[in-house]
Write a protein that holds these residues in place. Sequence first.
Motif, PDB file in Angstrom:
ATOM      1  N   ALA A  18      44.285  39.303  34.920  1.00  0.00           N
ATOM      2  CA  ALA A  18      43.420  38.118  34.817  1.00  0.00           C
ATOM      3  C   ALA A  18      44.026  36.910  35.526  1.00  0.00           C
ATOM      4  CB  ALA A  18      43.096  37.806  33.365  1.00  0.00           C
ATOM      5  N   THR A  19      44.694  37.174  36.661  1.00  0.00           N
ATOM      6  CA  THR A  19      45.226  36.080  37.476  1.00  0.00           C
ATOM      7  C   THR A  19      44.432  35.899  38.765  1.00  0.00           C
ATOM      8  OG1 THR A  19      46.845  37.554  38.521  1.00  0.00           O
ATOM      9  CG2 THR A  19      47.562  36.328  36.552  1.00  0.00           C
ATOM     10  N   ARG A  56      37.751  42.495  29.772  1.00  0.00           N
ATOM     11  CA  ARG A  56      38.967  41.694  29.540  1.00  0.00           C
ATOM     12  C   ARG A  56      39.016  40.500  30.485  1.00  0.00           C
ATOM     13  NH1 ARG A  56      40.828  46.803  29.006  1.00  0.00           N
ATOM     14  NH2 ARG A  56      41.662  46.867  31.132  1.00  0.00           N
ATOM     15  N   TYR A  57      38.663  40.725  31.736  1.00  0.00           N
ATOM     16  CA  TYR A  57      38.690  39.654  32.723  1.00  0.00           C
ATOM     17  C   TYR A  57      37.699  38.550  32.341  1.00  0.00           C
ATOM     18  CZ  TYR A  57      38.692  37.396  37.313  1.00  0.00           C
ATOM     19  OH  TYR A  57      38.783  36.491  38.337  1.00  0.00           O
ATOM     20  N   THR A  59      36.516  37.871  29.400  1.00  0.00           N
ATOM     21  CA  THR A  59      37.010  37.212  28.188  1.00  0.00           C
ATOM     22  C   THR A  59      38.106  36.211  28.536  1.00  0.00           C
ATOM     23  OG1 THR A  59      36.428  39.090  26.808  1.00  0.00           O
ATOM     24  CG2 THR A  59      38.108  37.604  25.940  1.00  0.00           C
ATOM     25  N   SER A  60      38.993  36.590  29.444  1.00  0.00           N
ATOM     26  CA  SER A  60      40.086  35.680  29.824  1.00  0.00           C
ATOM     27  C   SER A  60      39.561  34.413  30.493  1.00  0.00           C
ATOM     28  CB  SER A  60      41.076  36.380  30.748  1.00  0.00           C
ATOM     29  OG  SER A  60      40.559  36.484  32.059  1.00  0.00           O
ATOM     30  N   LEU A  61      38.393  34.512  31.101  1.00  0.00           N
ATOM     31  CA  LEU A  61      37.777  33.345  31.751  1.00  0.00           C
ATOM     32  C   LEU A  61      36.883  32.564  30.797  1.00  0.00           C
ATOM     33  CD1 LEU A  61      36.741  34.925  35.175  1.00  0.00           C
ATOM     34  CD2 LEU A  61      38.729  33.469  34.704  1.00  0.00           C
TER      35      LEU A  61
END
Length: 138
Positions: A18-19, A56-57, A59-61
């Motif tokens: 998620a970077t 997941r990506y 959610t991380s955003l």
Amino acid sequence: MNPETAGDDEFLAAVEAATWPGERFGHREHVRLGWLYLRRHGPEAGYARIQGTIQRYATSLGAAGKYHETVTRAWSAHVYRALRETPEVEPFDSFLKAHPELLEGGLLTRHYRKETLDSEAARREWVAPDVSPLPAFP
């Protein structure tokens, strides 16, 4: 990491961690993610990775609600069909040149009515096409 020049492994690692910049994860990057996972892991395991990584990506955003199960699976079916037709074509840019339809934003309208894709049910779970069948996908 430079999003313009990131190789496949660097791209995948950045999305998984998620970077990868959220503003640089558009339709093309979704297709690239699917192409990488389906090539490397096959349809079942590859699709499980696509689902998990995108969820997941997002959610991380702070955008967990943007994940759409039916759209994800339908696009995966198209990427998998293209991959079966030209399994040897790489890198990703060459794959897209061989399959420009994968960049057509309206491709899923061949298979779904707008109301179907806009439904909460289609967002949460797989909904079968209601216009025409998708390419075969496990």
